[in-house]
Write an enzyme that holds these catalytic residues in place. Structure first.
Site, mmCIF file in Angstrom:
data_model
loop_
_atom_site.group_PDB
_atom_site.id
_atom_site.type_symbol
_atom_site.label_atom_id
_atom_site.label_comp_id
_atom_site.label_asym_id
_atom_site.label_seq_id
_atom_site.Cartn_x
_atom_site.Cartn_y
_atom_site.Cartn_z
ATOM 1 N N HIS A 197 11.585 -17.398 -15.517
ATOM 2 C CA HIS A 197 12.482 -16.658 -16.429
ATOM 3 C C HIS A 197 13.240 -15.644 -15.580
ATOM 4 C CE1 HIS A 197 14.099 -14.952 -19.959
ATOM 5 N NE2 HIS A 197 13.022 -14.447 -20.538
ATOM 6 N N HIS A 220 18.288 -24.930 -17.157
ATOM 7 C CA HIS A 220 18.128 -23.959 -18.238
ATOM 8 C C HIS A 220 17.583 -24.692 -19.447
ATOM 9 C CE1 HIS A 220 19.031 -20.799 -21.114
ATOM 10 N NE2 HIS A 220 19.111 -19.994 -20.072
ATOM 11 N N ASP A 247 21.226 -16.631 -12.923
ATOM 12 C CA ASP A 247 20.528 -16.011 -11.799
ATOM 13 C C ASP A 247 20.997 -16.519 -10.447
ATOM 14 O OD1 ASP A 247 18.932 -14.269 -13.171
ATOM 15 O OD2 ASP A 247 17.472 -15.816 -13.652
HETATM 16 N N1 ACO Z 1 15.547 -28.080 -9.973
HETATM 17 C C1 ACO Z 1 15.260 -29.397 -9.964
HETATM 18 N N2 ACO Z 1 14.978 -30.104 -11.074
HETATM 19 C C2 ACO Z 1 15.005 -29.456 -12.232
HETATM 20 C C3 ACO Z 1 15.312 -28.099 -12.322
HETATM 21 C C4 ACO Z 1 15.585 -27.407 -11.132
HETATM 22 N N3 ACO Z 1 15.876 -26.105 -11.136
HETATM 23 N N4 ACO Z 1 15.264 -27.702 -13.611
HETATM 24 C C5 ACO Z 1 14.941 -28.790 -14.310
HETATM 25 N N5 ACO Z 1 14.776 -29.840 -13.492
HETATM 26 C C6 ACO Z 1 14.426 -31.200 -13.878
HETATM 27 C C7 ACO Z 1 12.965 -31.287 -14.266
HETATM 28 O O1 ACO Z 1 12.145 -31.556 -13.150
HETATM 29 C C8 ACO Z 1 13.000 -32.395 -15.273
HETATM 30 O O2 ACO Z 1 13.068 -33.624 -14.586
HETATM 31 P P1 ACO Z 1 12.318 -34.925 -15.132
HETATM 32 O O3 ACO Z 1 12.929 -35.179 -16.470
HETATM 33 O O4 ACO Z 1 12.599 -35.940 -14.113
HETATM 34 O O5 ACO Z 1 10.874 -34.525 -15.224
HETATM 35 C C9 ACO Z 1 14.329 -32.196 -15.988
HETATM 36 O O6 ACO Z 1 15.145 -31.496 -15.059
HETATM 37 C C10 ACO Z 1 14.229 -31.409 -17.262
HETATM 38 O O7 ACO Z 1 13.578 -30.213 -16.979
HETATM 39 P P2 ACO Z 1 12.676 -29.460 -17.999
HETATM 40 O O8 ACO Z 1 11.371 -29.102 -17.378
HETATM 41 O O9 ACO Z 1 12.615 -30.180 -19.313
HETATM 42 O O10 ACO Z 1 13.474 -28.158 -18.244
HETATM 43 P P3 ACO Z 1 12.898 -26.920 -18.981
HETATM 44 O O11 ACO Z 1 13.799 -26.666 -20.122
HETATM 45 O O12 ACO Z 1 11.456 -27.010 -19.300
HETATM 46 O O13 ACO Z 1 13.008 -25.800 -17.864
HETATM 47 C C11 ACO Z 1 13.745 -24.083 -16.553
HETATM 48 C C12 ACO Z 1 14.012 -24.916 -17.793
HETATM 49 C C13 ACO Z 1 12.319 -23.499 -16.586
HETATM 50 C C14 ACO Z 1 14.729 -22.933 -16.499
HETATM 51 C C15 ACO Z 1 13.890 -25.000 -15.312
HETATM 52 O O14 ACO Z 1 15.208 -25.512 -15.266
HETATM 53 C C16 ACO Z 1 13.557 -24.305 -14.023
HETATM 54 O O15 ACO Z 1 12.382 -24.219 -13.645
HETATM 55 N N6 ACO Z 1 14.598 -23.759 -13.293
HETATM 56 C C17 ACO Z 1 14.362 -23.049 -12.073
HETATM 57 C C18 ACO Z 1 13.990 -21.610 -12.387
HETATM 58 C C19 ACO Z 1 15.173 -20.824 -12.898
HETATM 59 O O16 ACO Z 1 16.262 -20.852 -12.337
HETATM 60 N N7 ACO Z 1 14.927 -20.052 -13.965
HETATM 61 C C20 ACO Z 1 15.941 -19.184 -14.583
HETATM 62 C C21 ACO Z 1 16.296 -19.685 -15.937
HETATM 63 S S1 ACO Z 1 17.631 -18.733 -16.598
HETATM 64 C C22 ACO Z 1 16.938 -17.344 -17.160
HETATM 65 O O17 ACO Z 1 15.773 -17.251 -17.488
HETATM 66 C C23 ACO Z 1 17.809 -16.206 -17.270
#
Ligand code: ACO
Length: 379
Positions: free
Chosen positions: A223, A262, A315
């Protein structure tokens, strides 16, 4: 074996739990409105003070209304000496832990701590918006062996944050950058920390408790912690030419690229654009253009993942902007929290106004009806 029927929505993905007038997000279009106003207009034309008013009162302020809010913010830039003493005692903790503890401690000195009326909650939210800046900046000074800096009444909220952090009057451009950054972080629907704050408010607990919940939830790397992780990642990459290899190896190892993806957006996070151009300009001015170049290379090599809905989030460029402003990495998440206090406050007000206890279910998958064996008979 589960015994309860019901569809499970892990992570509450796609679940609406209530209505809200705080913000509108269209994740597929990359559209964000606060109280009906487009984030692009607010980022380009408004101020954090004005956006705070908009969020907490529901309309853009007149000059007089803005002046009243501004003077409340100014009146609350000091901290009780006891809270400063607590900060001194825990000065070696992560700034988010200090912020969380400081906000908790402030409730002991707030005359309306237990008043959960909407008006008192709004007033407390305004006080906390100011006081939180004082906690983060005082802590940063104290941990360097320096004394906290008193607010300068001639500076606005963002300018005071930079001034109280460094003891030096910021340049207008730096103040503007912080102001935009606070605007971009001030509200964002039912994200994890706002939801957690609402859960706390839904038990009819007080605003300080809800904001403490929000701070604790924001701290995690999935987050609020992403900006800090993005800068570490940029340092690891080191050179724009290494971005492709870094992205491939990271994803092959099942890890995530920080600052991408996201829960709600399947297009570019509309907040990212306002920091991207500013990060470029600031990088050139400070003689450190390579951070922006590394991030842009990473953005380029991540293009194939756009068909999975993975784009940069707010971010991604925030970390570079803070770094270029000379702000240490462990203050990146606290900055997010400072911006978000009006949003958390608004969501708690909404919760109090039409409260229902938030209490979902988990489906039990453990053992059933086991025989209790006395301790001396267990193997
Ligand atoms: N890098 C690589 N792959 C990713 C990323 C990423 N940053 N984010 C999502 N994916 C992939 C997942 O591995 C998943 O792949 P799969 O379907 O092959 O398993 C697919 O995209 C869908 O991802 P989810 O896990 O369903 O996405 P979720 O909604 O649960 O997660 C989150 C969202 C936690 C923000 C995620 O994108 C992440 O971990 N990002 C990196 C951390 C980040 O930047 N956080 C800031 C968010 S913005 C904020 O809070 C202000």
């Amino acid at each position: 074996m589960g015994t309860e029927a019901g569809e499970i929505h892990r992570g509450l993905k796609g679940v609406y739990f209530d209505t809200s007038e705080a913000s509108f997000i269209d994740g597929s279009l990359g559209k964000l409105l606060y109280r009906g106003y487009n984030i692009h207009d607010l980022a380009e034309q408004s101020t954090f003070e004005e956006v705070t008013y908009l969020l907490l009162y529901g309309h853009l302020p007149t000059e007089r209304e803005l002046e009243t809010l501004d003077s409340s913010l100014r009146d609350n830039r000091g901290l009780p000496e006891e809270v400063v003493d607590i900060i001194r005692l825990i000065k070696n903790c992560h700034p988010m832990d200090v912020l969380r503890t400081g906000i908790s401690a402030l409730s002991a000195f707030d005359p309306e701590a237990e008043d959960k009326s909407i008006d008192a909650t709004r007033r407390k939210g305004i006080r906390l918006t100011s006081q939180a800046v004082s906690i983060v900046t005082a802590h940063h000074r104290i941990r360097q062996g320096l004394e906290p800096v008193n607010a300068d009444p001639s500076l606005n909220h963002a300018g005071n944050f930079l001034y109280m952090l460094t003891g030096q009057k910021p340049m207008d451009q730096e103040t503007n950058l912080m102001d935009v950054d606070f605007i971009l972080h001030s509200e964002h629907g039912s994200n994890a920390s706002a939801f957690a704050a609402r859960v706390t408010a839904s038990t009819l607990s007080d605003l300080h408790s809800a904001v403490v919940t929000g701070v604790g939830t924001l701290k995690g790397p999935l987050h609020g912690g992403a900006a800090e992780s993005v800068m570490k990642m940029a340092q690891d990459i080191g050179d724009p030419a290494n971005a492709e290899n870094y992205a491939r190896t990271t994803i092959e190892n099942g890890e995530r690229i920080m600052g991408f993806g996201h829960r709600v957006y399947r297009a570019e996070d509309p907040r990212a654009r306002h920091l991207r151009e500013r990060a470029r300009v600031l990088g050139e001015q400070k003689g450190e253009p390579h951070w922006f170049q590394i991030l842009m290379s990473l953005q380029e090599v991540m293009k194939p993942y756009q068909n999975k809905g993975i784009y940069v989030n707010v971010d991604f460029f925030a970390g570079a902007v803070y770094h270029l402003l000379g702000i240490p990495e462990d203050l990146f998440i606290p900055i997010f929290a400072l911006g978000r206090i009006p949003g958390w406050t608004l969501q708690c007000m909404e919760q109090y106004e039409n409260n229902v206890l938030i209490r979902p279910l988990t489906q039990y998958t453990g053992e059933m009806d086991l025989e209790y064996i006395a301790i001396d008979k267990r193997e």
